[in-house]
Design a protein around this motif. Sequence first.
Motif, PDB file in Angstrom:
ATOM      1  N   HIS A 288      -0.755  -2.813   1.257  1.00  0.00           N
ATOM      2  CA  HIS A 288      -1.121  -1.616   0.500  1.00  0.00           C
ATOM      3  C   HIS A 288      -1.331  -1.974  -0.968  1.00  0.00           C
ATOM      4  CE1 HIS A 288      -0.627   2.322  -1.476  1.00  0.00           C
ATOM      5  NE2 HIS A 288      -1.246   2.748  -0.391  1.00  0.00           N
ATOM      6  N   ARG A 289      -2.301  -1.316  -1.600  1.00  0.00           N
ATOM      7  CA  ARG A 289      -2.671  -1.706  -2.980  1.00  0.00           C
ATOM      8  C   ARG A 289      -1.484  -1.676  -3.936  1.00  0.00           C
ATOM      9  NH1 ARG A 289      -3.091   3.270  -5.353  1.00  0.00           N
ATOM     10  NH2 ARG A 289      -3.886   4.885  -3.967  1.00  0.00           N
ATOM     11  N   GLU A 290      -0.529  -0.748  -3.717  1.00  0.00           N
ATOM     12  CA  GLU A 290       0.606  -0.667  -4.645  1.00  0.00           C
ATOM     13  C   GLU A 290       1.581  -1.831  -4.506  1.00  0.00           C
ATOM     14  OE1 GLU A 290       2.331   3.221  -4.319  1.00  0.00           O
ATOM     15  OE2 GLU A 290       0.510   4.130  -5.163  1.00  0.00           O
ATOM     16  N   GLN A 291       1.562  -2.472  -3.350  1.00  0.00           N
ATOM     17  CA  GLN A 291       2.479  -3.606  -3.139  1.00  0.00           C
ATOM     18  C   GLN A 291       1.745  -4.939  -3.191  1.00  0.00           C
ATOM     19  OE1 GLN A 291       3.826  -2.202   0.681  1.00  0.00           O
ATOM     20  NE2 GLN A 291       5.764  -1.478  -0.167  1.00  0.00           N
ATOM     21  N   TYR A 292       0.453  -4.867  -3.471  1.00  0.00           N
ATOM     22  CA  TYR A 292      -0.409  -6.043  -3.320  1.00  0.00           C
ATOM     23  C   TYR A 292       0.023  -7.226  -4.204  1.00  0.00           C
ATOM     24  CZ  TYR A 292      -4.576  -8.774  -2.430  1.00  0.00           C
ATOM     25  OH  TYR A 292      -5.430  -9.771  -2.044  1.00  0.00           O
ATOM     26  N   ASP A 293       0.202  -6.972  -5.483  1.00  0.00           N
ATOM     27  CA  ASP A 293       0.503  -8.086  -6.400  1.00  0.00           C
ATOM     28  C   ASP A 293       1.821  -8.761  -6.046  1.00  0.00           C
ATOM     29  OD1 ASP A 293      -1.836  -7.587  -7.659  1.00  0.00           O
ATOM     30  OD2 ASP A 293      -0.976  -6.406  -9.292  1.00  0.00           O
ATOM     31  N   GLU A 294       2.797  -7.943  -5.685  1.00  0.00           N
ATOM     32  CA  GLU A 294       4.106  -8.501  -5.299  1.00  0.00           C
ATOM     33  C   GLU A 294       3.958  -9.359  -4.033  1.00  0.00           C
ATOM     34  OE1 GLU A 294       7.078  -5.485  -4.652  1.00  0.00           O
ATOM     35  OE2 GLU A 294       8.602  -6.996  -4.139  1.00  0.00           O
ATOM     36  N   ALA A 295       3.187  -8.860  -3.075  1.00  0.00           N
ATOM     37  CA  ALA A 295       2.988  -9.605  -1.813  1.00  0.00           C
ATOM     38  C   ALA A 295       2.285 -10.934  -2.080  1.00  0.00           C
ATOM     39  CB  ALA A 295       2.179  -8.761  -0.828  1.00  0.00           C
ATOM     40  N   SER A 376      -5.470 -15.320   4.301  1.00  0.00           N
ATOM     41  CA  SER A 376      -6.236 -14.409   3.436  1.00  0.00           C
ATOM     42  C   SER A 376      -5.441 -13.123   3.258  1.00  0.00           C
ATOM     43  CB  SER A 376      -7.576 -14.060   4.085  1.00  0.00           C
ATOM     44  OG  SER A 376      -8.383 -15.199   4.172  1.00  0.00           O
ATOM     45  N   ILE A 377      -5.262 -12.697   2.014  1.00  0.00           N
ATOM     46  CA  ILE A 377      -4.543 -11.441   1.785  1.00  0.00           C
ATOM     47  C   ILE A 377      -5.541 -10.374   1.343  1.00  0.00           C
ATOM     48  CG2 ILE A 377      -2.523 -10.361   0.746  1.00  0.00           C
ATOM     49  CD1 ILE A 377      -1.377 -13.052   0.146  1.00  0.00           C
ATOM     50  N   LEU A 378      -5.573  -9.293   2.107  1.00  0.00           N
ATOM     51  CA  LEU A 378      -6.514  -8.199   1.839  1.00  0.00           C
ATOM     52  C   LEU A 378      -5.744  -6.957   1.390  1.00  0.00           C
ATOM     53  CD1 LEU A 378      -7.643  -9.828   4.655  1.00  0.00           C
ATOM     54  CD2 LEU A 378      -9.585  -8.377   4.087  1.00  0.00           C
ATOM     55  N   ARG A 379      -6.415  -6.154   0.586  1.00  0.00           N
ATOM     56  CA  ARG A 379      -5.809  -4.943   0.020  1.00  0.00           C
ATOM     57  C   ARG A 379      -6.341  -3.735   0.789  1.00  0.00           C
ATOM     58  NH1 ARG A 379      -7.673  -6.182  -4.501  1.00  0.00           N
ATOM     59  NH2 ARG A 379      -5.965  -6.762  -5.853  1.00  0.00           N
ATOM     60  N   TYR A 380      -5.441  -2.778   1.126  1.00  0.00           N
ATOM     61  CA  TYR A 380      -5.935  -1.541   1.746  1.00  0.00           C
ATOM     62  C   TYR A 380      -5.473  -0.335   0.945  1.00  0.00           C
ATOM     63  CZ  TYR A 380      -1.354  -0.881   4.064  1.00  0.00           C
ATOM     64  OH  TYR A 380      -0.022  -0.696   4.327  1.00  0.00           O
ATOM     65  N   GLU A 381      -6.230   0.765   1.085  1.00  0.00           N
ATOM     66  CA  GLU A 381      -5.967   1.989   0.326  1.00  0.00           C
ATOM     67  C   GLU A 381      -4.963   2.892   1.031  1.00  0.00           C
ATOM     68  OE1 GLU A 381      -7.162   2.998  -2.711  1.00  0.00           O
ATOM     69  OE2 GLU A 381      -7.929   0.945  -2.829  1.00  0.00           O
ATOM     70  N   ASP A 382      -5.195   3.086   2.319  1.00  0.00           N
ATOM     71  CA  ASP A 382      -4.318   3.958   3.118  1.00  0.00           C
ATOM     72  C   ASP A 382      -4.363   3.472   4.575  1.00  0.00           C
ATOM     73  OD1 ASP A 382      -6.745   4.811   4.190  1.00  0.00           O
ATOM     74  OD2 ASP A 382      -6.884   6.531   2.839  1.00  0.00           O
ATOM     75  N   GLU A 383      -3.633   4.156   5.448  1.00  0.00           N
ATOM     76  CA  GLU A 383      -3.527   3.681   6.832  1.00  0.00           C
ATOM     77  C   GLU A 383      -4.863   3.588   7.550  1.00  0.00           C
ATOM     78  OE1 GLU A 383      -0.851   5.074   9.840  1.00  0.00           O
ATOM     79  OE2 GLU A 383       0.845   4.797   8.486  1.00  0.00           O
TER      80      GLU A 383
END
Length: 462
Positions: A288-295, A376-383
């Motif tokens: 999820h975009r809000e956890q992306y940088d930490e992940a 590869s790490i991808l970002r998502y907006e919602d479910e």
Amino acid sequence: MKAHDGMYIDGGWRPATGPDVIEVVNPADEQVIGRVPAGTAEDVDIAVRAARAALPAWAATAPADRAARLTALRDVLVTRAEEVAETVTAELGSPLKFSQNVHAAVPVAVAGSYAELAATYAFEEKAGNSTVYHEPIGVVAAITPWNYPLHQIVAKVAPALAAGCTVVLKPAEDTPLVAQLFAEAVHEAGVPAGVFNLVTGLGPVAGQALAGHPDVDLVSFTGSTAVGRQIGATAGAAVKKVALELGGKSANVILPSADLAKAVNVGVANVMSNSGQTCSAWTRMLVHREQYDEAVELAATAAAKYGDRIGPVVNAKQQARVRSYIEKGVAEGARLVAGGPESPCEQGYFVSPTVFADVTPDMTIAQEEIFGPVLSILRYEDEEDALRIANGTVYGLAGAVWAGDEAEAVAFARRLETGQVDINGGRFNPLAPFGGYKQSGVGRELGSHGLAEYLQTKSLQF
Ligand code: NAD
């Protein structure tokens, strides 16, 4: 390393018909460790004839007798586990501990599961006024790859034998030594002559001859989509059954409620194990975009810890292929946060554990199977976005879902177009059907579903 200079056919090692050999190379130091014969169409034909001749007697054995042979086979694989592990390490390059815990141990579990299934499976059932018999399909051509070399052999041969089929195996050219060791184990287990036969050789020669042999009833193949497509077409033209276990590009979906650190660390370990040469590896991590940088930070740290401990990839060609995918990722604008295209060692076919951030779903590295230690790490907006990305490839072999609540993870997993999903790090189960949706394959391996692939039904009405 011990290597036979013949083919195991009709219960013994017999000379190959041609002079050609395949050199087996240790990918960790690039040294030749053995030579095996490169089989011809003639070798294949001799092996298929042996399998055909042995079929009536083996098909007629009581399931309990077949179970006894499979139990004996399992026991030999236990006794020789260290030899198996050392052989796989030498020809595939995986670290010895991984070879012991996975390459040698999983085949024992799978052989054991089929010993049990052979004894307990309902080969006969009632349906109204009919009795339905589940009969062996006949002579099986098993064509296997190198990435889990013994597991992939046992996942085909054990259910085929349990069903009452006879087999000709053509193992991958990179890993024929463990296949020869397996033939020895089959022999030691007292499996009758001709029931199992081994022809080593090149794919386009021995493999192609076997897949197209008119006296083969079922072709069971694991490997690349390109070859699988070709084998499927040949079998289709001959109205022959096929089982295809092909590639994957599985998604590891981390929902916002999940334990992020655990999901990322397990996800990285999943991709790096076996140097990324696992068809069911979760090579796309969806966050999820809000956890992306930490992940991304967690994944980069986790990957950097592996160094060259993951072992090399199988050969120079695979090394070049994986490195070209990494270069392509950079060229298409993904951000390298660990690893890169440079080899971490001067000798051996090593690839650095590599992590890409800012990967978008349309990039080549997010669509194609790399078969190397590349995440590869991808970002998502919602479910809904996560679901679209997860299902947005031609593949559908495996995947993972992480959530704080198991029911939430299950609800998401049910919407994934894929054959297997691990929930919150669920463990490998040798009884669970394994196989693909979409272009990941046709048919299932393992457990009772895997056994059913080698059976056909006959109904008698009363
Ligand atoms: P491959 O498909 O060429 O080889 C798999 C098996 O098929 C080997 O035994 C090979 O000898 C045989 N084969 C090759 N050509 C054949 C033909 N024309 N007819 C019959 N048999 C033939 O796979 P590979 O070259 O070893 O690997 C290439 C790529 O395939 C990998 O990078 C990876 O993407 C994929 N792969 C997937 C799996 C999997 O488990 N799904 C396993 C290995 C490789």
